[in-house]
Design an enzyme around this catalytic site. Structure first.
Site, mmCIF file in Angstrom:
data_model
loop_
_atom_site.group_PDB
_atom_site.id
_atom_site.type_symbol
_atom_site.label_atom_id
_atom_site.label_comp_id
_atom_site.label_asym_id
_atom_site.label_seq_id
_atom_site.Cartn_x
_atom_site.Cartn_y
_atom_site.Cartn_z
ATOM 1 C CD GLU A 397 13.624 9.320 55.112
ATOM 2 O OE1 GLU A 397 13.561 8.976 53.907
ATOM 3 O OE2 GLU A 397 14.300 10.295 55.506
ATOM 4 C CD GLN A 419 10.965 6.817 47.752
ATOM 5 O OE1 GLN A 419 12.114 7.265 47.642
ATOM 6 N NE2 GLN A 419 9.891 7.482 47.334
ATOM 7 C CG PHE A 420 14.239 1.972 48.687
ATOM 8 C CD1 PHE A 420 14.243 0.819 47.920
ATOM 9 C CD2 PHE A 420 13.928 3.177 48.074
ATOM 10 C CE1 PHE A 420 13.950 0.866 46.561
ATOM 11 C CE2 PHE A 420 13.630 3.243 46.732
ATOM 12 C CZ PHE A 420 13.633 2.083 45.962
ATOM 13 C CB ALA A 421 14.316 -1.519 54.493
ATOM 14 C CG ASP A 422 18.553 0.271 51.828
ATOM 15 O OD1 ASP A 422 19.617 -0.332 51.706
ATOM 16 O OD2 ASP A 422 17.479 -0.137 51.343
ATOM 17 C CG PHE A 423 15.804 5.703 52.154
ATOM 18 C CD1 PHE A 423 17.119 5.432 51.783
ATOM 19 C CD2 PHE A 423 14.899 6.005 51.148
ATOM 20 C CE1 PHE A 423 17.526 5.464 50.459
ATOM 21 C CE2 PHE A 423 15.286 6.045 49.817
ATOM 22 C CZ PHE A 423 16.600 5.773 49.467
ATOM 23 C CG HIS A 464 18.110 2.171 46.675
ATOM 24 N ND1 HIS A 464 19.269 2.879 46.456
ATOM 25 C CD2 HIS A 464 17.100 3.077 46.669
ATOM 26 C CE1 HIS A 464 18.981 4.166 46.307
ATOM 27 N NE2 HIS A 464 17.673 4.311 46.438
#
Length: 658
Positions: A397, A419-423, A464
């Site tokens: 990222e 891919q997910f906001a968490d990442f 996630h």
């Protein structure tokens, strides 16, 4: 030291000498000024001049260079005006950052130089993005980016080399291996004999170059640059050199063995090359004396201009206005044709129509090409736009955010899908330290949208399910959008892509396939910073955004006796606080609902602003409702009670009854 003239003529040989002499003489003057307290800090490149000067002279003026602290020779080789450099180092208005940053923390499009930030790694990924834009436009150019051996331990180094290798990007990764990272010697930093050997792991070429030999630096880099323009590919260069002064002047060099200092002093790139030119009859002592006199005069004249310039003055409105690049919002009214589609389809439609509208818009992310992304938003995009514009990325990222910044520097637009906001935590540094600050620092915009699939209620657990918008609403320079309805999602996404500033675009996963709405079929825009009054009432103001909008509406349907204003904020930065004030002045009561955990969230700031500006209109304490102060749990019963729906209903009833 052995010099090989090769095909170089007298003019080139002398030009390289003068090219090294100028930054050395400027540095020597700066060290005097530092001791006099006329500049605040200095990172010396004495002993390393051959690298910056050799690389700069091997590249064309149209090709970008990304230097670091010790690469003054890049700036002087590109003929950056000395008065502006001196103003920069004194924090004056004529400097490239107008007193907002120091040292070499700046760039200039006029000279195709992109300066570093103190978080060293991201500029390697930025170089990838600049080179990618050249590849996409079929420009036969090379990008050179510098780093020290210390920064090669950062994850960004590995991510950037891997991306450059996978995409065959024409980047020269220039490592100045000068022996020490501040005071840490190389044997405590890495356990390989040569940093150039690391290239094997990425499947790219490498070279080891004597960084104190100007002719070796110039001829080898020149040869490589010509080859890379014909066949684009990355190359890792390790320049063996030494830092003759401290990390910065306050550090000193007491930690360096005296014998080592003496050995490297004998390898000084300027005195050795000067002796060679004299011995070969390429230059006479009289010419050297003349060069030194001319450079001294140039330094003194430009220093006087910088010293005569007044100290920078504070202008609050100017400071605030220049955090973001100005934008003239283009309102595009939709036609009358609409269709009832899902939230996810509206996002996909907006992205597709924006790709059609902007020929140089690039979208990047993990699994977004043939697979269409984990939420299938870009399904079918590769057949329509091709893999050059719809790019699968490695799992890195930080490097891809930085590459998006590089695309912007080279005049293109980028949408990156987390891919997910968490990442986003893996790409946090370049977002908050590069994208957010770059326009305020030196007027360069970051034309980047980061799409953020987010939110709980879907049983995805702690990694996630976060809705982490508060990480970014706190950061000046970023815009944050968080729609709740399909029509808003499409119009706001189009506007975010048009906006030349960095935008975090939050898309709640729980809404993707559960919420439908009538959405205009063609392209249209909606303004950022404009809330939507969904329902009107006199009794209480309900302020919310994202999936929480639907929770609030569902709760109010259960209680038809409650007469409420319902405000969907839609964008959190810029924030339409005036819409909140107007509602509170009418109803006298305010409840703010967010899915994020409560402490430090957007609800707290709205509450504080209303207290400061509308206190006399309030008939009850403000209520804030958010999720439980825990990570997002996985099990359905735990997540149900983590989320704030039931707490919102209770708090709303209490407020109405107050």
């Amino acid at each position: 030291m052995r010099y090989h003239i090769g095909n170089l003529d007298q003019h080139q040989l002398i030009n390289l000498y003068r090219g090294m002499l100028k930054p050395r003489m400027i540095e020597e003057k700066m060290l005097i000024l530092l001791r006099q307290g006329k500049i605040s800090k200095w990172f010396s490149g004495i002993g390393q001049e051959a690298i910056a000067v050799g690389v700069s002279n091997a590249l064309k003026e149209s090709e970008y260079i990304l230097p670091m602290h010790r690469n003054l020779g890049v700036f002087t080789s590109r003929n950056v005006p000395l008065d502006r450099l001196f103003s920069q180092w004194q924090g004056k208005m004529n400097g490239f950052t107008q007193g907002r940053d120091r040292s070499f923390h700046f760039g200039t499009q006029d000279y195709k130089i992109v300066g570093m930030i103190s978080h060293l790694g991201p500029q390697l990924g930025v170089a990838d993005g600049i080179a990618l834009a050249d590849i996409l436009r079929r420009n036969k150019r090379v990008t050179a980016v510098f780093t020290g051996e210390g920064a090669t331990s950062e994850g960004d180094f590995h991510e950037a080399l891997n991306v450059a290798s996978v995409w065959n990007l024409p980047v020269l990764f220039c490592i100045e291996n000068n022996g020490y990272g501040l005071s840490t010697p190389t044997n405590e930093q890495f356990n390989c004999e040569h940093l150039a050997d690391r290239a094997k792991g990425y499947g790219i070429e490498s070279r080891i170059i004597d960084g104190n030999n100007i002719l070796e630096v110039f001829t080898k880099v020149d040869e490589l640059a010509k080859a890379i323009r014909k066949r684009p590919r990355p190359v890792l260069l390790e320049f063996k050199t030494f830092r003759m002064r401290g990390h910065e002047e306050a550090s000193g060099t007491k930690y360096v063995p005296e014998k080592l200092m003496k050995n490297w002093a004998k390898k000084d790139p300027i005195s050795n090359y000067e002796a060679f030119l004299l011995e070969e009859g390429v230059i006479a002592q009289e010419e050297i004396d003349q060069f030194k006199a001319e450079i001294t005069e140039e330094i003194n004249q430009n220093l006087k201009k910088a010293f005569d310039e007044p100290t920078v003055s504070f202008n609050e409105s100017k400071e605030l206005e220049e955090v973001y690049q100005d934008i003239d919002y283009e309102e595009v009214i939709p036609n009358e044709n609409s269709e009832n589609i899902r939230f996810v389809d509206a996002i996909s439609q907006g992205l597709e129509q924006s790709m059609e509208r902007h020929n140089e818009l690039i979208i990047m992310g993990q699994d977004i090409a043939e697979y269409g992304g984990v939420f299938k938003i870009t399904e079918g995009f590769t057949s329509k736009f091709g893999k050059r514009r719809v790019r699968n990325t490695p799992i890195c990222e930080s490097a891809i955010v930085s590459a998006a910044m590089g695309l912007s520097i080279n005049g293109m637009k980028a949408v990156m899908e987390m891919q997910f906001a968490d990442f986003v935590s893996s790409g946090f540094n370049p977002i908050v330290n590069y994208l957010a600050k770059v326009h305020y620092r030196w007027g360069q915009n970051a034309d980047v949208v980061v799409r953020m699939p987010c939110g709980g209620g879907v049983g995805a657990g702690p990694f996630h399910s976060q809705t982490n918008e508060a990480w970014f609403t706190k950061t000046p320079g970023l815009k944050v959008v968080y729609p709740a309805f399909p029509s808003d999602a499409k119009g706001l996404l189009n506007t975010a892509i048009n906006d030349p500033n960095p935008v975090l675009f939050f898309e709640h996963k729980g809404l993707y396939r559960s919420v439908y709405g009538d959405v205009p079929t063609d392209y249209y825009t909606l303004p950022l910073g404009k809330a939507n009054l969904l329902e009107e009432g006199e009794g209480v103001s309900v302020v919310t955004y994202g999936a929480a909008v639907h929770w609030a509406i569902e709760t109010l349907k259960k209680h038809p006796e409650i007469d409420a204003d319902v405000i969907d904020l839609r964008t959190l930065q810029p924030l339409d606080i005036e819409a909140v004030y107007a509602s509170v002045k009418k109803t006298g009561k305010l409840i703010i609902l967010q899915e994020d955990t409560l402490f430090g969230g957007i609800a707290s700031d709205i509450s504080a602003m209303v207290m400061e500006n509308c206190f006399e209109y309030l008939d009850a304490p403000i209520k804030r409702v958010g999720s439980l102060e825990t990570p997002v749990p996985f099990a359905r019963e735990l997540e149900k009670n983590y989320l704030p729906q039931q707490r919102f209903e209770n708090a709303l009833l209490e407020l109405v009854a107050y």
